[in-house]
Structures are given as structure tokens and as C-alpha cells.
Design a protein around this motif. Structure first.
Motif, PDB file in Angstrom:
ATOM      1  N   LYS A  52       4.372 -14.812   6.900  1.00  0.00           N
ATOM      2  CA  LYS A  52       3.261 -14.522   5.998  1.00  0.00           C
ATOM      3  C   LYS A  52       3.767 -14.200   4.592  1.00  0.00           C
ATOM      4  CE  LYS A  52      -0.321 -14.625   8.860  1.00  0.00           C
ATOM      5  NZ  LYS A  52      -1.480 -15.530   8.641  1.00  0.00           N
ATOM      6  N   THR A  54       4.070 -12.180   1.333  1.00  0.00           N
ATOM      7  CA  THR A  54       4.059 -10.732   1.158  1.00  0.00           C
ATOM      8  C   THR A  54       3.872 -10.402  -0.316  1.00  0.00           C
ATOM      9  OG1 THR A  54       5.506 -10.408   3.060  1.00  0.00           O
ATOM     10  CG2 THR A  54       5.408  -8.632   1.467  1.00  0.00           C
ATOM     11  N   TRP A  56       2.574  -7.004  -0.995  1.00  0.00           N
ATOM     12  CA  TRP A  56       2.407  -5.554  -1.018  1.00  0.00           C
ATOM     13  C   TRP A  56       3.651  -4.860  -0.488  1.00  0.00           C
ATOM     14  CZ3 TRP A  56      -1.067  -2.785  -3.457  1.00  0.00           C
ATOM     15  CH2 TRP A  56      -1.242  -1.426  -3.145  1.00  0.00           C
ATOM     16  N   ARG A  57       3.904  -3.677  -0.995  1.00  0.00           N
ATOM     17  CA  ARG A  57       4.895  -2.787  -0.405  1.00  0.00           C
ATOM     18  C   ARG A  57       4.196  -1.459  -0.134  1.00  0.00           C
ATOM     19  NH1 ARG A  57       8.505  -1.068  -5.651  1.00  0.00           N
ATOM     20  NH2 ARG A  57       7.074   0.531  -6.439  1.00  0.00           N
ATOM     21  N   ASP A  79      -2.207  -9.564   0.747  1.00  0.00           N
ATOM     22  CA  ASP A  79      -1.124  -9.493   1.723  1.00  0.00           C
ATOM     23  C   ASP A  79      -1.652  -9.698   3.143  1.00  0.00           C
ATOM     24  OD1 ASP A  79       1.925  -8.201   1.776  1.00  0.00           O
ATOM     25  OD2 ASP A  79       0.801  -7.831   3.616  1.00  0.00           O
ATOM     26  N   ARG A 165       7.375 -12.827   4.918  1.00  0.00           N
ATOM     27  CA  ARG A 165       7.609 -11.866   5.996  1.00  0.00           C
ATOM     28  C   ARG A 165       7.701 -12.567   7.355  1.00  0.00           C
ATOM     29  NH1 ARG A 165       3.522  -9.013   4.849  1.00  0.00           N
ATOM     30  NH2 ARG A 165       1.991  -9.779   6.349  1.00  0.00           N
ATOM     31  N   SER A 259       5.853  -3.199   9.468  1.00  0.00           N
ATOM     32  CA  SER A 259       5.392  -3.912   8.277  1.00  0.00           C
ATOM     33  C   SER A 259       4.991  -2.892   7.215  1.00  0.00           C
ATOM     34  CB  SER A 259       4.188  -4.788   8.621  1.00  0.00           C
ATOM     35  OG  SER A 259       3.067  -3.980   8.960  1.00  0.00           O
ATOM     36  N   THR A 281      11.777  -9.310   5.842  1.00  0.00           N
ATOM     37  CA  THR A 281      11.101  -9.895   4.687  1.00  0.00           C
ATOM     38  C   THR A 281      12.146 -10.323   3.660  1.00  0.00           C
ATOM     39  OG1 THR A 281       9.260  -8.363   5.035  1.00  0.00           O
ATOM     40  CG2 THR A 281       9.298  -9.584   2.962  1.00  0.00           C
ATOM     41  N   TYR A 283      12.650 -11.489  -0.145  1.00  0.00           N
ATOM     42  CA  TYR A 283      11.930 -11.294  -1.397  1.00  0.00           C
ATOM     43  C   TYR A 283      12.542 -12.106  -2.537  1.00  0.00           C
ATOM     44  CZ  TYR A 283       9.998  -7.090   0.843  1.00  0.00           C
ATOM     45  OH  TYR A 283       9.374  -6.209   1.707  1.00  0.00           O
TER      46      TYR A 283
END
Length: 320
Positions: A52, A54, A56-57, A79, A165, A259, A281, A283
Motif C-alpha cells: 500500500k 504510505t 502517513w506516519r 493512507d 508499505r 503499521s 515500509t 520510503y
């Protein structure tokens, strides 16, 4: 002809999916679910969910103090709910569109290729919306290059992160990576040293309030190790490895049992669910964590992610 005795990819055109088979790997791409549904190496399954995008954190103390998460809250929805709106398949340079039933009937059970790519176009669950493309390209040695292209939009708020992710079926035993020592962020790299590091398990930073944690910047390669499976018929305890490597530029990654959404939902560490999966994940862009004056001042400008600009990154999943 057989993919296990040639240096070509065996391509299986399903009614709603595309299968790729090689000497020790088997990939299955779902048109409906929007990505890589199954990734098997030496008979071991590595995917629990389709990868998926990503955005957002988990909210940090500094995000709360500077109200960043409030200003960029729509990326939390993106997200969770961004979906693929189009899929296109390319085999050896020939565009095939989306070869679903009944169009796939024109292919035999013995189809082979040197290179296959699938382009998934996503429309973000934001107002206004923008597009993100995820392109999977499989070479004839099974190397799977993943390229992510985000299209900027002038009216969107700053991004917390941009990544892809992967949720794996069981808990990892640990991971080995080439990059910077310890937990690092774009504005927290000065004291780190380059090297090769091994981490046991999937450790969590013991914050009083769960928040963003476990980031590793400037990584050239990370190998996830596990010895467990969800297959009840598999009694092997042999350690398996899945490696993510840089394509052109280093990437950032985190490997955790949760997550960002699970971390976001917990107000204390004991509220986190029992760990069951591995969440890796990769990045291409990471926002800084700030912390200049008691967690209230905004992150310094070089460490923001401008959502009005285009962003792209790529990495390689290696089947051995």
C-alpha cells in the motif's frame, strides 16, 4: 519450454491477475486489489497484504505541538483509502492494457518473456485529488524493480511521508541493513555512522505515547530474516530472507510489528495489539522530526515534504 530451465519469465494470464514464474520465485499481481498479491521465493510466501502507498506516519510529540498532523490530516485518509483506478501490462515492450477475461483467452499456457511491467495508477483520497503511479518491472532473473511516481498538486498540504508499505505474514527474526547506525531521520543523521548493522527482532522505541519510530535513512540494502510461516504443512525452521536494495539512490526504511495506523490508535504502549505481522515500509521521502524547543516549533524548512512538487523513488526486491 519451462521457466525453470530457461532464462525467461513464464507469464500466466489469469482472469483477474497476472502470474510471473521463474526458477525459485512466483509472483502474482492482482488487477482488482492494486498490486503484488503474492511473492513466493523457494516456496515461502512473503505477502500478507498487497503493498500500500504510505502517506502517513504516526503523530510525533513535535507534530502535536506544531499542529502539523491537524494541518495535513487528509493524508491519514489517503493512507487508508487510496485505491488503484487503472492497471496496464507491458510484456517485452508491447502494451497489453489489462488482459482480463475473456481477452486473456488468446494466450496459451506456455507464454514466456524477458521483461514484464505492470503500471498501477492510484487516485489519492484527498481534496483535491492527485495521482500516484506504482510500476513493477520484473527482469528475467526475477529482480523486481518498484518505481513510485507522485504527481504534485498546488492545493495539497505537506506530506508526512511518501513510501510503499509491505505487510508480511509472520514476525521477522530480525533484519540486516547497510546504511546509518541507529534510528535516523532527515534532521537526525549527524551522529550516525555508515556501516552494516544487524537488528534482532522488531524493536520499538519505548516512548510513553506510541508515535513515529524506527526509521533508517540513507540505506543501500536491507534483508528481512524470518523462520516462521502461516503454512501449517511447513515444518521447516530454515531462515528465509527477502532483500530490498537501492536502484539508483539510497532509500529510507522501517521494519516494525505495527503499521502507522496501529501506532496512531494507541495512547500508551500497553494498548498496542499483540505483535503478529512484520510491517516493512520503503520510503522515498521522510519529514523531519523537529524538536527544536520542547516539541512545539515546526520542522526546519529543508526537512519538509512539499506536496505541490512531484516526487519519485525506486528500489529493487531481490529473489535471492
Amino acid at each position: 519450454m519451462d521457466a525453470t530451465t530457461t532464462n525467461k519469465l513464464q507469464v500466466v494470464y489469469g482472469d483477474g491477475s497476472l502470474g510471473i514464474k521463474g526458477t525459485n520465485y512466483h509472483y502474482l499481481f492482482s488487477y482488482e486489489k492494486g498490486g503484488l498479491e503474492s511473492l513466493q521465493i523457494d516456496g515461502k510466501e512473503w505477502m500478507y497484504r498487497v503493498p500500500k502507498l504510505t502517506f502517513w506516519r504516526a503523530t510525533t510529540d513535535n507534530d502535536r505541538g506544531s499542529h502539523f498532523s491537524t494541518k495535513s490530516a487528509m493524508w491519514l485518509g489517503a493512507d487508508m483509502f487510496t485505491e488503484a483506478t487503472d492497471v496496464s501490462v507491458n510484456v517485452d515492450g508491447e502494451e497489453l492494457g489489462q488482459p482480463i477475461a475473456p481477452d486473456n483467452n488468446r494466450f496459451s499456457a506456455d507464454e514466456f518473456a524477458d521483461t514484464v511491467s505492470l503500471t498501477y495508477t492510484f487516485l489519492t483520497a484527498t481534496v483535491p485529488q492527485t495521482t500516484v503511479k506504482v510500476i513493477y518491472t520484473i527482469a528475467n532473473d526475477g529482480a523486481l524493480t518498484v518505481h513510485v511516481d507522485y504527481t504534485g498538486h498546488d492545493e495539497l498540504p505537506e506530506l508526512p511521508t511518501l513510501g510503499l508499505r509491505f505487510v508480511m505474514p509472520t514476525l521477522a527474526d530480525g533484519y540486516r541493513y547497510n546504511g546509518l547506525s541507529g534510528e535516523t531521520y532527515p534532521d537526525r543523521m549527524a551522529g550516525a555512522r555508515e556501516g552494516t548493522y544487524e537488528v534482532d527482532g522488531l524493536p520499538l522505541t519505548p516512548y510513553m505515547v506510541p508515535q513515529e519510530m524506527g526509521m533508517h535513512m540513507q540505506t543501500s540494502q536491507v534483508s528481512i530474516a524470518r523462520s516462521t510461516s502461516l503454512n501449517n504443512a511447513d515444518f521447516s525452521k530454515e531462515t528465509q530472507y527477502l532483500t530490498f536494495a537501492q536502484a539508483k539512490e539510497p532509500f529510507a526504511f522501517s521494519a516494525l510489528p505495527y503499521s502507522a495506523i496501529e501506532l496512531e490508535n494507541a495512547t500508551h504502549m500497553e494498548e498496542l495489539p499483540a505483535p503478529r505481522r512484520t510491517v516493512v515500509t520503503i520510503y522515498g521521502a521522510v519529514r523531519g522530526v523537529g524538536g527544536i524547543d520542547s516539541w512545539g516549533t515546526d520542522v526546519q524548512q529543508p526537512y519538509h515534504i512539499d506536496a505541490t512538487n512531484d516526487h519519485s523513488f525506486e528500489f529493487v526486491i531481490q529473489p535471492k
